[in-house]
Design an enzyme around this catalytic site. Structure first.
Site, PDB file in Angstrom:
ATOM      1  CG  ASP A 145      31.097  33.556  50.976  1.00  0.00           C
ATOM      2  OD1 ASP A 145      30.211  34.115  51.660  1.00  0.00           O
ATOM      3  OD2 ASP A 145      32.213  33.260  51.430  1.00  0.00           O
ATOM      4  N   GLY A 146      29.047  31.968  47.127  1.00  0.00           N
ATOM      5  CA  GLY A 146      28.774  31.903  45.693  1.00  0.00           C
ATOM      6  C   GLY A 146      27.380  32.379  45.352  1.00  0.00           C
ATOM      7  CG  ASN A 194      34.831  37.151  45.347  1.00  0.00           C
ATOM      8  OD1 ASN A 194      34.701  38.017  46.199  1.00  0.00           O
ATOM      9  ND2 ASN A 194      34.680  35.862  45.604  1.00  0.00           N
ATOM     10  CG  ASP A 195      38.035  36.392  41.493  1.00  0.00           C
ATOM     11  OD1 ASP A 195      37.230  35.885  40.696  1.00  0.00           O
ATOM     12  OD2 ASP A 195      38.393  35.835  42.545  1.00  0.00           O
ATOM     13  CE  LYS A 253      55.967  30.371  28.209  1.00  0.00           C
ATOM     14  NZ  LYS A 253      57.126  29.846  27.436  1.00  0.00           N
ATOM     15  CG  ASP A 271      49.882  28.021  35.362  1.00  0.00           C
ATOM     16  OD1 ASP A 271      50.618  27.881  34.373  1.00  0.00           O
ATOM     17  OD2 ASP A 271      49.809  27.185  36.285  1.00  0.00           O
ATOM     18  CE1 TYR A 293      42.689  30.233  41.839  1.00  0.00           C
ATOM     19  CE2 TYR A 293      41.474  31.280  40.045  1.00  0.00           C
ATOM     20  CZ  TYR A 293      42.374  30.326  40.488  1.00  0.00           C
ATOM     21  OH  TYR A 293      42.948  29.467  39.587  1.00  0.00           O
TER      22      TYR A 293
END
Length: 296
Positions: free
Chosen positions: A72-73, A146-147, A174, A176, A189
């Protein structure tokens, strides 16, 4: 259905299995008297191939269809380069998952023959475009199938930021980080971060906070034509990063603005006629099989 005569091949480097599959694909296409063009990086590791070569950037201008051999990458990278040319893309899976590259190597000849004979499905998948601005000036731009992800980079500290949708303030957070995903990316992801699975035909974008420092932080699904603006707090002491499909990266500074919106050009993704999205989810995500005595 559209007939394909000029076929481009892109292959993932560093894999003997990919090279073997590319050689098989090359022989199969030449046996059908088709014009085959190799992307120049894979051509370099196939000595004596005797074929025309092209840069990835130009491949979409000289091909009717491009076949990607890899995972997929590999297809994500090809999609960002080829979407602007409106050239159809077909994937042969030599990766670990294969949500997008759905032809298995053992069925290469059969499935590719079906596609070349005009028996295939076409899905139009939209991409995102992201721009990082500092003091009103663009300092980075990238596309993503994707994102687009805002994350701390090498730091382990949380990021403070504000979210705006179509100019309207939504919230400050706030966390990650933040994932902005397409329906295509909803099984990547964003899924790991607790986001919903969205059917590829949906015209929607999902915004998924990563480990927000609140119990009320939840994913939001918005219209696909929305413009998202993420403003990094000026009080931050770290320099977070923006990543597009996990492959292109930009470093942000406190006060920077990240704008994310739908890219005008779409990826034309080709599938064999028997492609079934729910079967792909069931197989790749380990969903339960049909119960005995269940519906047809």
């Amino acid at each position: 259905m559209e007939q394909f005569r000029n076929i481009g091949i892109i292959g993932r480097l560093g894999s003997v299995q990919v090279l073997d599959t590319v050689r098989r694909l090359k022989r199969f296409l030449l046996d059908r008297h088709l014009h085959v063009i190799l992307e120049e990086t894979i051509a370099e590791v196939l000595p004596g191939h005797g074929l025309q070569t092209s840069s990835r950037k130009m491949l979409g201008e000289v091909c009717d269809m491009v076949i990607v051999v890899g995972g997929d990458g590999s297809l994500l990278g090809a999609a960002r380069a080829l979407a602007r040319h409106n050239v159809p893309v077909l994937g042969i899976n030599r990766g670990s998952l294969g949500f997008l590259t759905d032809i298995r190597p053992d069925e290469l000849e059969v499935k590719c023959a079906e596609v070349l004979d005009g028996h295939y499905l076409v899905e139009n998948r939209f991409l995102l475009q992201a721009e990082v601005r500092r003091h009103g000036e663009a300092i980075g731009q990238g596309d993503a199938l994707n994102d687009v992800v805002l994350h701390p980079g090498k730091s382990t500290r949380m990021i403070e930021f504000e979210i705006y949708i179509d100019g309207q303030f939504v919230c400050s957070q706030k966390a990650d980080g933040l994932i902005v995903a397409t329906p295509t990316g909803s099984t990547a992801y964003a899924l790991s971060a607790g986001g919903p699975i969205m059917h590829p035909k949906l015209d929607a974008i999902v915004i998924v906070p990563m480990y927000p420092h609140t119990l009320s932080g939840r994913p939001i699904v918005v219209d696909g034509n929305s413009e998202l603006k993420i403003v990094v707090s000026k009080d931050m002491t770290i320099y977070p990063q923006v990543s597009c499909d996990g492959q292109n990266h930009f470093t942000c500074a406190p006060g920077d603005t990240i704008t994310v919106s739908k890219k005008p050009q779409k990826l034309r993704l080709i599938h064999p006629l028997d492609h079934n999205y729910y079967e792909v989810c069931r197989t790749k995500l380990g969903w339960g099989s049909k119960l005995g005595g269940g519906g047809d």
